[in-house]
Design an enzyme around this catalytic site. Structure first.
Site, PDB file in Angstrom:
ATOM      1  CB  SER A  34      -0.957   0.000   1.198  1.00  8.22           C
ATOM      2  OG  SER A  34      -1.945  -0.996   1.023  1.00  8.22           O
ATOM      3  CB  CYS A  69      -5.842  -4.448   2.565  1.00  9.97           C
ATOM      4  SG  CYS A  69      -6.466  -5.041   4.145  1.00  9.97           S
ATOM      5  CD  GLU A  93       1.939  -8.081  18.351  1.00  5.57           C
ATOM      6  OE1 GLU A  93       3.151  -7.948  18.641  1.00  5.57           O
ATOM      7  OE2 GLU A  93       1.341  -9.150  18.436  1.00  5.57           O
ATOM      8  CG  HIS A 152       4.659  -0.564   9.742  1.00  5.43           C
ATOM      9  ND1 HIS A 152       5.748  -0.057   9.077  1.00  5.43           N
ATOM     10  CD2 HIS A 152       3.947  -1.260   8.825  1.00  5.43           C
ATOM     11  CE1 HIS A 152       5.699  -0.427   7.815  1.00  5.43           C
ATOM     12  NE2 HIS A 152       4.614  -1.164   7.633  1.00  5.43           N
TER      13      HIS A 152
END
Length: 158
Positions: free
Chosen positions: A65, A89, A94, A97
């Site tokens: 992306s 997408c 976690e 980023h």
């Protein structure tokens, strides 16, 4: 309106223009291919349903992306392209980023449209998890690719 209350693929016919002579470029991220392939299918089906000719629809893949912006710029600068649809997408992980990628892509796609004065459409899912992505790529919330294509059509009729 909250996505849970709306199927993304439902839209009005207002501002739908004749696109039989328009040329569309679709830039598709390879990352999360299961999702982006479904988004692409939705976009193609909508473009064809509204009168685009198959030979006037071009697909270019980019690795992820983040690369949609440069891919869109390369295609938007071509005079023969009337609209660019970016499909990707980015699923929350976690780390932060996700935030950096989503922000860069949204801003980048906006800037490309402004720079080339043509529709450059943000068809990028930013879900919290895989199931939310599936729900928006042909699942219970419709197909964001369909929504991106109808947005391009409507912007060409602006």
């Amino acid at each position: 309106m909250a996505t849970s209350l709306k199927n993304l693929s439902q839209h009005t016919q207002e501002n739908v223009t004749d696109i039989s002579d328009k040329k569309f470029a679709l830039v598709v991220a390879e990352w999360n291919d299961e999702i982006t392939s479904s988004l692409y299918s939705g976009a193609i089906e909508t473009l064809l349903r509204y009168g685009a000719k198959k030979e006037n629809i071009y697909r270019k893949n980019v690795p992820g992306s983040f690369e949609l912006t440069l891919g869109a710029q390369w295609l938007a600068k071509l005079d023969e392209i009337d609209a660019v649809i970016c499909l990707g997408c980015v699923i929350q992980g976690e780390t932060r980023h996700f935030d950096f990628i989503c922000d860069a892509v949204a801003n980048g796609i906006t800037q490309v449209g402004l720079k080339y004065d043509k529709p450059v459409i943000f068809g990028v899912l930013t879900p919290d998890n895989q199931q939310q992505a599936l729900d928006r790529a042909g699942g219970k919330h419709g197909n964001k690719g369909d929504e991106a294509a109808i947005t391009a059509i409507k912007m060409l009729g602006f």
